[in-house]
Scaffold this motif. Structure first.
Motif, PDB file in Angstrom:
ATOM      1  N   THR A  12       0.823  -1.207   0.000  1.00 43.65           N
ATOM      2  CA  THR A  12       0.000   0.000   0.000  1.00 43.65           C
ATOM      3  C   THR A  12       0.858   1.259   0.000  1.00 43.65           C
ATOM      4  N   PHE A  13       1.920   1.245   0.787  1.00 45.30           N
ATOM      5  CA  PHE A  13       2.778   2.413   0.904  1.00 45.30           C
ATOM      6  C   PHE A  13       3.462   2.738  -0.421  1.00 45.30           C
ATOM      7  N   LEU A  14       3.977   1.717  -1.094  1.00 49.39           N
ATOM      8  CA  LEU A  14       4.667   1.949  -2.356  1.00 49.39           C
ATOM      9  C   LEU A  14       3.707   2.416  -3.443  1.00 49.39           C
ATOM     10  N   VAL A  15       2.483   1.903  -3.396  1.00 48.05           N
ATOM     11  CA  VAL A  15       1.482   2.347  -4.367  1.00 48.05           C
ATOM     12  C   VAL A  15       1.181   3.829  -4.182  1.00 48.05           C
ATOM     13  N   VAL A  16       1.065   4.231  -2.905  1.00 46.85           N
ATOM     14  CA  VAL A  16       0.797   5.648  -2.629  1.00 46.85           C
ATOM     15  C   VAL A  16       1.904   6.521  -3.205  1.00 46.85           C
ATOM     16  N   LEU A  17       3.152   6.083  -3.054  1.00 45.70           N
ATOM     17  CA  LEU A  17       4.263   6.871  -3.580  1.00 45.70           C
ATOM     18  C   LEU A  17       4.218   6.972  -5.095  1.00 45.70           C
ATOM     19  N   ALA A  18       3.724   5.913  -5.737  1.00 50.54           N
ATOM     20  CA  ALA A  18       3.727   5.882  -7.194  1.00 50.54           C
ATOM     21  C   ALA A  18       2.565   6.625  -7.822  1.00 50.54           C
ATOM     22  N   LEU A  19       1.541   6.946  -7.032  1.00 48.42           N
ATOM     23  CA  LEU A  19       0.334   7.538  -7.595  1.00 48.42           C
ATOM     24  C   LEU A  19       0.596   8.865  -8.316  1.00 48.42           C
ATOM     25  N   CYS A  20       1.538   9.635  -7.815  1.00 44.30           N
ATOM     26  CA  CYS A  20       1.789  10.940  -8.423  1.00 44.30           C
ATOM     27  C   CYS A  20       2.474  10.827  -9.777  1.00 44.30           C
ATOM     28  N   ALA A  21       3.108   9.665 -10.047  1.00 45.02           N
ATOM     29  CA  ALA A  21       3.894   9.540 -11.269  1.00 45.02           C
ATOM     30  C   ALA A  21       3.249   8.667 -12.327  1.00 45.02           C
ATOM     31  N   THR A  22       2.250   7.938 -11.972  1.00 44.43           N
ATOM     32  CA  THR A  22       1.678   6.990 -12.925  1.00 44.43           C
ATOM     33  C   THR A  22       0.199   6.821 -12.698  1.00 44.43           C
ATOM     34  N   THR A  23      -0.508   6.315 -13.652  1.00 43.75           N
ATOM     35  CA  THR A  23      -1.933   6.012 -13.485  1.00 43.75           C
ATOM     36  C   THR A  23      -2.044   4.560 -13.092  1.00 43.75           C
ATOM     37  N   TRP A  24      -2.429   4.349 -11.850  1.00 45.59           N
ATOM     38  CA  TRP A  24      -2.459   3.011 -11.278  1.00 45.59           C
ATOM     39  C   TRP A  24      -3.677   2.237 -11.735  1.00 45.59           C
ATOM     40  N   CYS A  25      -4.843   2.879 -11.787  1.00 46.82           N
ATOM     41  CA  CYS A  25      -6.074   2.187 -12.162  1.00 46.82           C
ATOM     42  C   CYS A  25      -6.588   2.734 -13.479  1.00 46.82           C
ATOM     43  N   SER A  26      -6.913   1.849 -14.400  1.00 41.48           N
ATOM     44  CA  SER A  26      -7.452   2.293 -15.685  1.00 41.48           C
ATOM     45  C   SER A  26      -8.961   2.223 -15.715  1.00 41.48           C
ATOM     46  N   ALA A  27      -9.549   1.589 -14.725  1.00 37.85           N
ATOM     47  CA  ALA A  27     -11.009   1.510 -14.653  1.00 37.85           C
ATOM     48  C   ALA A  27     -11.411   1.308 -13.211  1.00 37.85           C
ATOM     49  N   ILE A  28     -12.614   1.751 -12.862  1.00 36.64           N
ATOM     50  CA  ILE A  28     -13.098   1.571 -11.497  1.00 36.64           C
ATOM     51  C   ILE A  28     -13.540   0.132 -11.322  1.00 36.64           C
ATOM     52  N   PRO A  29     -12.993  -0.593 -10.366  1.00 36.17           N
ATOM     53  CA  PRO A  29     -13.422  -1.976 -10.155  1.00 36.17           C
ATOM     54  C   PRO A  29     -14.822  -2.031  -9.582  1.00 36.17           C
ATOM     55  N   LYS A  30     -15.433  -3.169  -9.688  1.00 34.74           N
ATOM     56  CA  LYS A  30     -16.769  -3.352  -9.123  1.00 34.74           C
ATOM     57  C   LYS A  30     -16.656  -3.457  -7.603  1.00 34.74           C
ATOM     58  N   PRO A  31     -17.728  -3.145  -6.888  1.00 32.48           N
ATOM     59  CA  PRO A  31     -17.656  -3.126  -5.433  1.00 32.48           C
ATOM     60  C   PRO A  31     -17.410  -4.481  -4.812  1.00 32.48           C
ATOM     61  N   ASP A 242     -20.459   7.596 -13.813  1.00 29.85           N
ATOM     62  CA  ASP A 242     -20.194   6.702 -12.689  1.00 29.85           C
ATOM     63  C   ASP A 242     -21.179   5.536 -12.690  1.00 29.85           C
ATOM     64  N   PRO A 243     -20.702   4.325 -12.371  1.00 32.11           N
ATOM     65  CA  PRO A 243     -21.613   3.186 -12.217  1.00 32.11           C
ATOM     66  C   PRO A 243     -22.583   3.426 -11.062  1.00 32.11           C
ATOM     67  N   ASP A 244     -23.669   2.658 -11.028  1.00 34.04           N
ATOM     68  CA  ASP A 244     -24.682   2.836  -9.993  1.00 34.04           C
ATOM     69  C   ASP A 244     -24.101   2.699  -8.592  1.00 34.04           C
ATOM     70  N   TRP A 245     -23.202   1.711  -8.417  1.00 34.86           N
ATOM     71  CA  TRP A 245     -22.676   1.470  -7.074  1.00 34.86           C
ATOM     72  C   TRP A 245     -21.827   2.634  -6.576  1.00 34.86           C
ATOM     73  N   VAL A 246     -21.181   3.356  -7.487  1.00 32.54           N
ATOM     74  CA  VAL A 246     -20.420   4.535  -7.070  1.00 32.54           C
ATOM     75  C   VAL A 246     -21.382   5.640  -6.640  1.00 32.54           C
ATOM     76  N   ASN A 247     -22.459   5.819  -7.396  1.00 34.80           N
ATOM     77  CA  ASN A 247     -23.470   6.817  -7.024  1.00 34.80           C
ATOM     78  C   ASN A 247     -24.098   6.489  -5.669  1.00 34.80           C
ATOM     79  N   GLU A 248     -24.319   5.194  -5.419  1.00 35.42           N
ATOM     80  CA  GLU A 248     -24.885   4.785  -4.129  1.00 35.42           C
ATOM     81  C   GLU A 248     -23.920   5.104  -2.991  1.00 35.42           C
ATOM     82  N   GLU A 249     -22.624   4.885  -3.248  1.00 34.35           N
ATOM     83  CA  GLU A 249     -21.636   5.179  -2.213  1.00 34.35           C
ATOM     84  C   GLU A 249     -21.529   6.678  -1.974  1.00 34.35           C
ATOM     85  N   LYS A 250     -21.693   7.457  -3.012  1.00 34.13           N
ATOM     86  CA  LYS A 250     -21.689   8.913  -2.855  1.00 34.13           C
ATOM     87  C   LYS A 250     -22.877   9.357  -2.003  1.00 34.13           C
TER      88      LYS A 250
END
Length: 331
Positions: A12-31, A242-250
């Motif tokens: 998790t820590f290394l992913v956080v460091l990489a977020l500023c330099a790269t696009t980690w996720c290309s699509a929102i995963p399902k819940p 946004d998918p329905d589940w994202v709207n529900e979470e919002k």
């Protein structure tokens, strides 16, 4: 080399460091994908106890057996399922009077729910090969990370772990109730599983805020909330609906999480989200099992009453799986 306790934290820590330099996720995963689970509400099962008004016995099975053993029992014939349940009943009956009281049933369910925490602590405790009954910080740090801060040379690449060490030390100090700079085995349980101890709850909230609050403004925005739960990279999704589940979470965020309606979650709101008001699931489940199984209405359960309702307690399939039948030394 880092031990298994740090694997997920390091990732998790290394992913956080990489977020500023790269696009980690290309699509929102399902819940229902493997996303972070922040809420600690100590449910006895991930199953719903009732679905569309109908009782779900799988909830009861996981409460009595635990998730893994519940799945194994589902593969047994009724005869073998009853036989193993009988052995469990004998373990429940602490005073050996032939009946399972409400207290004995509660204690068994609590034991099943705590079993993972206890086993995990036992396994990790053995890794330290202690010559005493306590674990000291330097031993833990050296064994966990493979080095101490004193081992780090200037520009050492291992310095990336310093933040993790700082967090561990803060959690260590909170778990150290008698302030002797050592952790007993009981204190080590609280260190490994802080969500299980009341006095560690503030640490859980603090660490959660640090993980989610990416811009470090002391509060959690809607975007940070969604990104943490589902790994959403908003920049990749600007032109997509946004998918329905994202709207529900919002809606959950706006209608239930954000109590003061300021558009953010503060520390207290995060605590209420991840550590909801305690519900005594064990008491509720115990009352349900006794009410459903107590044929003579004496307020306790005989072995016969439990075995008569074996499918409520453990379940099985009425099929002979032959060599596929699983056995468990524990039972």
């Amino acid at each position: 080399m880092l031990d298994s306790l740090r694997v997920m934290q390091l990732y998790t820590f290394l992913v956080v460091l990489a977020l500023c330099a790269t696009t980690w996720c290309s699509a929102i995963p399902k819940p229902d994908d493997d996303h972070k689970k922040r809420v600690y509400d100590k449910k006895l099962s991930d199953q719903q106890h009732e679905t569309n008004g109908f009782h779900n016995a799988d909830y009861d099975h996981e409460a009595i057996l635990g998730r893994d053993d519940a799945k194994d029992f589902d593969q047994l014939s009724p005869e073998e399922s009853k036989e193993r349940l009988g052995k469990i009943v004998e373990k429940m009956d602490k005073d050996k009077d032939g009946h399972i009281t409400e207290l004995e049933l509660k204690e068994w369910i609590k034991y099943v729910q705590d079993r993972y925490v206890i086993k995990d602590t036992d396994d990790r405790w053995k890794e330290y090969e202690l010559g005493s009954n306590n674990l000291d910080w330097e031993n833990f740090k050296k064994r966990t990370y493979g080095f101490t801060e004193e081992d780090l040379a200037p520009n050492d690449e291992r310095a990336v772990y310093k933040e993790m060490i700082v967090r561990d030390k803060r959690r260590w100090n909170k778990a150290d109730l008698n302030k002797d700079s050592l952790l007993s085995k009981d204190e080590f349980i609280h260190f490994l599983h802080p969500e299980e101890a009341e006095h560690m709850r503030d640490i859980v909230v603090m660490e959660t805020m640090e993980d989610i609050d990416k811009d470090k403004d002391g509060k959690v925005s809607l975007e940070e909330y969604i990104a943490d739960i589902y790994g959403n990279d908003d920049d990749d999704e600007e032109d997509e609906e946004d998918p329905d589940w994202v709207n529900e979470e919002k809606e959950q965020f706006h209608n239930f999480r954000d109590k003061n309606n300021d558009g953010y979650l503060d520390r207290d709101e995060v605590k209420e989200w991840i550590i909801p008001e305690e519900i005594d699931h064990i008491d509720t489940e115990t009352n349900h099992l006794i009410r459903t199984s107590d044929a003579d209405q004496d307020g306790k359960l005989s072995k016969e009453e439990i075995l008569d309702k074996y499918d409520l307690f453990v379940g099985s399939q009425a099929t002979d799986f032959g060599e596929a039948l699983k056995t468990h030394d524990e039972f």
